[in-house]
Design an enzyme around this catalytic site. Structure first.
Site, short mmCIF file in Angstrom:
data_model
loop_
_atom_site.label_atom_id
_atom_site.label_comp_id
_atom_site.label_asym_id
_atom_site.label_seq_id
_atom_site.Cartn_x
_atom_site.Cartn_y
_atom_site.Cartn_z
N GLU A 299 -13.06 -3.27 5.54
CA GLU A 299 -13.23 -4.02 6.75
C GLU A 299 -11.94 -4.69 7.21
O GLU A 299 -11.50 -5.67 6.65
CB GLU A 299 -14.32 -5.08 6.51
CG GLU A 299 -14.85 -5.64 7.78
CD GLU A 299 -15.28 -4.52 8.73
OE1 GLU A 299 -14.57 -4.36 9.73
OE2 GLU A 299 -16.27 -3.83 8.45
N GLN B 94 0.83 -1.20 0.00
CA GLN B 94 0.00 0.00 0.00
C GLN B 94 0.86 1.25 0.00
O GLN B 94 1.62 1.49 0.95
CB GLN B 94 -0.90 -0.04 1.25
CG GLN B 94 -1.90 1.09 1.32
CD GLN B 94 -2.73 1.01 2.60
OE1 GLN B 94 -2.51 0.14 3.42
NE2 GLN B 94 -3.68 1.92 2.77
N GLY B 95 0.77 2.07 -1.03
CA GLY B 95 1.58 3.28 -1.14
C GLY B 95 0.75 4.53 -0.95
O GLY B 95 0.50 5.27 -1.92
N GLU C 118 -4.56 9.55 18.27
CA GLU C 118 -5.02 10.93 18.18
C GLU C 118 -5.93 11.13 16.96
O GLU C 118 -6.97 11.78 17.07
CB GLU C 118 -3.82 11.89 18.08
CG GLU C 118 -2.99 12.00 19.36
CD GLU C 118 -2.06 10.83 19.61
OE1 GLU C 118 -1.88 10.01 18.69
OE2 GLU C 118 -1.51 10.71 20.72
N SER D 259 4.46 -1.65 4.19
CA SER D 259 4.90 -2.93 4.71
C SER D 259 4.88 -3.96 3.60
O SER D 259 4.03 -3.92 2.70
CB SER D 259 4.04 -3.36 5.90
OG SER D 259 2.78 -3.74 5.47
#
Lengths: 378, 337, 378, 337
Positions: free
Chosen positions: C241, C123-124, C361, C158
């Site tokens: 999900e 995932q970029g 946060e 990752s």
């Protein structure tokens, strides 16, 4: 580094202790009015003994006490469970503000009656819609000959019902930028145009009041620090050293904690490590509060301004005081929730500690900006 | 796996919310607190609707529904901070329903179910229960001591009224001995009481959270609603976290009471512990979000805060509950010798 | 309300349990590459058994599993301590995004290789200067004939070193408003213009990488969801999900907590009420997490969207997991700080839990705005 | 009452900060950690400056200054996260200086003071000390068990190297028996060690806080420095609160060691407890403020976090310290029978 009191500090303490022993405060009567009258009497006795405002200069009736001596003074008061002098706001805030910004006439007129509790002072800064934001004040004063006519509403004015004078900040220039149009007045509370309505607290008491001001009159001579200069004068009031008072609060906290520890011991609860852990934690916090408060005084005395540690003690105290009250309920059980239990009172009253005198959130903002130099909050 | 109410249960919740919004606004709570007396008319209305007997069998004058339905009502009563003997009376009903003999049930449950002869539960140590809700007006007291319970009629107990910081509820100290023993599942009865009590506290927390969120939207400071500041908004999310967590545990305990009693003891301990913490923390936090206003009598938050403190002190303390949870969990993972 | 598994859920669980018993995952070898190869092999076996992506529709190789069944699937994997399938991002994020936004050709081309672990996806999204702020992305793609030429830097990718495809969001219109100029691509990682540099973590491992992209080429057919529509497509990926995976994490937490409880018991430490209190607290949190996660699933299944409770489980899990690791150190003492102790690893790794997948946060901001309806954060 | 350093003490602090900024930047800490060896040249420089003997009497080769001065150095060494046997060697020095005989002092203190024959302290249970810093290279080990201490020469102890998560420091498990007993004030010696250890942790917390504040000023998110968000800025103020609180307690304990020993035992317990909590919490919080960057090896925050974890595990645990504080406080308020 010397964490014992110096010879002169000890002499100061011993002199005050001796005076307190010879002049015990006695028991406060029940009822708010009677209790307040008792505090007024008590202040008069302090005044007569020369103890009403130890940190004031001698020329104005004080003792030129150092910050440490002022701390000792409030610690000793708390230790004998004597009440806070009735005119605490006049002594801690009003007097010092006058000394810096007042004219000679104003100092001559007002300072001694503050000390003698002849004239009680209250503080009219907060407003319902302004909260912590002084720049948003709406109460306004309009010039009318030699007088100012004031209209507006103030809130959280403690002792207003007993006060002769109110330190009032009002807007005198509607067109100026928010901070710039403010003026600092002394408002005479004894006029019909000023109505005091008690604000009932969750404890059932009414320490605080709302003030409804409808066309009240203030003579020009009661402006403090000049027209349009109210922001700066108000900051003096706000910044003024409450450190001494804080030492009294901290001693009261310690007395409460010792009492809880004693009660837990007497019931054999110290054998429960969870109880011991909790009390150990509170004793640790209490001691750290005391040490940090003294560190703050030393820094202020040496460098003329408080270091980072000085900004933290109100926050430390308020949270520890809340934790103590809840711990008492957890350790002692239902009896600590009975209306006549001092623990039950503490449980309710302590909820205000993180709100009054600057909410913890506002304190953190100030520490973040002024101490840590972080960018202005958004 | 369906962790949601049935349509009927949702309907009970909605009805209760509507009714209590009308019958128990904060003005009424304040009146009851300041007069020191419950609103008799409101109590009559609730009992006529069958609420007091919701979890009592039909044979004994109740509606024959379950702990889940009772919990739904109690959550709403907590939300309203209603001044009423409902909680104490229901807890006594749960005890007698689950641990009483047929005769005991027949004797006491109808009065509990229709509210004409209310009851309460007292947890005692050495013959004295230090904090008992609604004992003065009760017809009978379920007196629990060292894991055993007896039914003590009001006249046979020494009842001393107490004034606590929560004047929306009547409390007393109760001393007693003897009484008619409950021979059934006392532990299961107490666990059901814990679930019921937890539900009231979940409702209290929910109300305090909602009031805070609303205030944070409305109240302006420095030119913007205070809810736009993370110090306030993140505090509100913490309230949500604790309230929803306590709710999960409470619903689970109620479901276990009705459908899977083997999971009830641990489930009830968890519900009581989580709900006590949530109610106390969330109500305290709500006062802080409201600032000075929250500290006033008129803001009404204090009723919730005070109720949370008293509720948390009822039945078993959180400290003991946590240890029960730990030891039960340890027993579950430790190979038996 | 029924908090037991239904007959069909039980059947699903039992079928998978039986399969797992017949097909044990075995022990993962040491070393990152070997461990990854092991996870790839493991996914291939899951795929061959029809278990690679139970929540995918049958037509794409899944089992049409309900949310509860998907939760059961991950719980069971965690229970036997089997590894997460190697292509977890392809299965959980990439596949579902393609199913919604992809063309028929794209679905035919990519879905099966995702399932079989033949082609791993990464995932970029994140960039060094953008952090949590997708609108601030700087990586840009410029049209060049039928291709796009991409230049920029990505971070926290990752599995990049093992990946064939990268879900890449890049800016294709410099002039459009921040959200509007983005496009979602599939970037072929097997080209020299894409350099992967491992980011070493505080654990010493390198789960994550930086991606340096210098003029990499993407054919037009690898645009997903249309040019300029990248924001929406990316949201689909982000919203997808992960609940199932969360159930696995939660079972792992429970297994860890049980292990600590067992070790504390074995040393007689449960007799220390402070230890018992701490473990009781953790068991309580762990159970509340499980119950709340299932409540969230039930709400989502019934109403089509999660309720307030569904947004809280990642936050609950991450903090509890951190507390567990610290509790292990406090209870077991120095041995839990030895490099080869799983507790020591947990102590370090768990610090990432409140950062990865949305910092606590940012989660609180989202809950405050979307669940509580509070005004947009400032 | 003057809770501030003397001018000389301020000067020591400044000098130490300047020196360590040059000699122990994070690159050096990383090198030492990755190579598994301390920087010998840096150690030589520190000992030549007399740091190792700062609190050792001049007669025994030290500088004859006090615990306060030692605490100043240790705070700076913690701030630098310096990889060095300084802490263990100083703690052993404190033990021997305060509990050793003249002969023991004459034998061991000169080597400790000039760094040529270092020492360490081992806290043991049933003959085994589970976590001892720098035991392998020590000439002598102060072996403490059940409140008594002996001096065990390195060759007479079984020392098994341990690999912990803090590779900036060498640790070992040490088994021993016998040795040369320390007949003096062992408890006072340990209390001094606690103050020294606390000082290192105060420095660790201070560094982690400063790095976080700096990052919060520099790092932009959503178009503004993250330090402008209360979630970050209030977290930083919490770091300040804990660090300053631990500092107050630590300075107090050091002062008591030198000037008011009757307050030392409780003071040292408080310092160790407060500093352990502060160092662990502040370093964890610092990682969070840094977000993903904080989780990387290169950000160097992890050295502080790991050191904090290991330091907190040395000597007496916080749990035991809190109980000591509670029981000492209870004893002080309970009328003796």
């Amino acid at each position: 580094m010397d964490l014992t009191f110096s010879t002169s500090e000890l002499a100061f303490r011993d002199e005050f202790r001796a005076w307190l022993e010879a002049n015990p405060a006695g028991q406060s009567p029940e009822g708010e009015d009677a209790a307040y009258a008792f505090r007024t009497q008590w202040q008069r006795r302090l005044y007569e003994g020369g103890w009403a405002a130890v940190h004031w200069p001698r020329q104005f009736g004080g003792r030129d006490a150092t910050l440490v001596e002022a701390a000792i003074f409030y610690e000793e008061l708390a230790r004998v469970r004597a009440p806070i002098p009735a005119n605490v706001l006049g002594i801690l805030l009003g007097g010092p503000t006058l000394m810096l910004w007042g004219t000679e006439e104003q100092k001559d007129r007002y300072l001694i009656p503050i000390l003698s509790a002849e004239e009680i002072w209250c503080q009219g800064f907060s407003e319902p819609d302004a909260g912590s934001d002084l720049a948003a004040l709406k109460t306004k004063a309009v010039k009318d000959g030699d007088d100012w006519i004031v209209t507006g509403q103030k809130v959280w004015t403690s002792g207003a019902q007993y006060s002769k004078w109110c330190m009032l900040v009002a807007r005198t220039d509607q067109d100026a930028a928010k901070h710039k149009g403010l003026t600092y007045f002394l408002l005479d509370m004894e006029q019909e145009e000023v109505q005091v309505r008690p604000l009932r607290q969750i404890t059932g008491e009414s320490e605080f009041n709302e003030l409804f001001i409808e066309g009240a009159r203030i003579p020009d001579e009661n402006v403090i620090g000049g027209v349009g200069n109210g922001w700066k004068v108000a900051l003096t009031t706000l910044m003024n050293e409450r450190a001494g008072l804080a030492f009294g609060l901290q001693v009261a906290l310690k007395i409460g904690l010792d009492k809880l520890t004693e009660q837990a011991s007497a019931r054999g609860l110290m054998d429960d490590p969870a109880v011991a852990d909790k009390l150990g934690e509170l004793h640790l916090k209490c001691e750290i509060l005391r040490l940090t408060a003294y560190r703050g005084l030393s820094t202020t005395m040496k460098y003329g301004q408080p270091g980072p540690e000085g900004s933290l003690t109100k926050w430390m105290w308020s949270e520890t005081n809340q934790q103590l009250a809840q711990a008492a309920v957890d350790i002692l059980g239902p009896e600590a929730l009975l209306s006549d239990s001092p623990w039950a009172y503490g449980l309710l009253r302590s909820r205000g500690n993180t709100i009054e005198g600057g909410t913890t959130e506002v304190l953190k903002n100030i520490v973040a900006e002024r101490v840590l130099g972080l960018p202005r909050m958004r | 796996m369906n962790f949601d109410f049935t349509d009927d249960q949702h309907e009970i919740k909605r009805t209760a919310r509507d009714l209590l919004t009308n019958r128990s606004p904060f003005e009424r709570v304040r009146e009851a607190a300041e007069s020191g007396a419950y609103d008799e008319a409101a109590w009559k209305e609730l009992t006529e609707l069958g609420w007091a007997g919701i979890a009592i069998s039909e044979a004994n004058g109740g509606q024959g529904l379950g702990t889940v339905e009772l919990v739904i009502l109690l959550e709403e009563l907590g939300y309203a901070c209603a001044a009423s003997p409902f909680l104490s009376n229901s807890m006594a009903g749960l005890m007698i329903e689950h641990a009483g003999s047929d005769e005991q049930q027949a004797k006491w449950l109808p009065g509990i179910a229709d509210g004409t002869a209310t009851a309460t539960v007292a947890i005692a140590d050495q013959g004295v229960a230090r904090l008992v809700p609604d004992a003065e007006a009760a017809a009978v007291i379920v007196f629990v001591q060292d894991g055993a319970a007896t039914l003590v009629e009001r006249g046979d107990a020494e009842v001393e009224a107490l004034e606590t910081i929560d004047p929306t509820r009547r409390f007393a100290r109760v001393s007693a001995s003897g009484g008619d023993p409950l021979t059934g599942d006392v532990e299961g009865g107490i666990a059901r009481c814990e679930a019921a009590l937890a539900a009231e506290m979940v409702g209290i927390a929910q109300r305090a959270m909602e009031m805070s969120v609303q205030y944070a939207k409305d109240r302006q400071q420095f030119g913007t609603p205070i809810g736009a500041y993370q110090a306030v908004s993140h505090r509100c999310t913490q309230m949500l976290l604790e309230t929803e967590g306590a709710r999960s545990a409470t619903y689970f305990a109620a479901w276990a009471a009705d459908s899977n009693p083997v999971q009830l003891p641990l489930g009830a301990a968890m519900a009581k512990a989580a709900a006590s913490d949530a109610a106390r923390n969330v109500t305290a936090s709500a006062i802080q979000v409201h600032g000075g206003v929250g500290f006033t009598w008129e803001a009404d938050l204090h009723w919730l805060y005070k109720r949370a403190q008293l509720d948390a002190a009822l039945l078993t303390s959180s400290r003991i509950q946590r240890r029960r949870i730990a030891h039960a969990s340890a027993a579950a993972v430790t190979p038996t010798a």
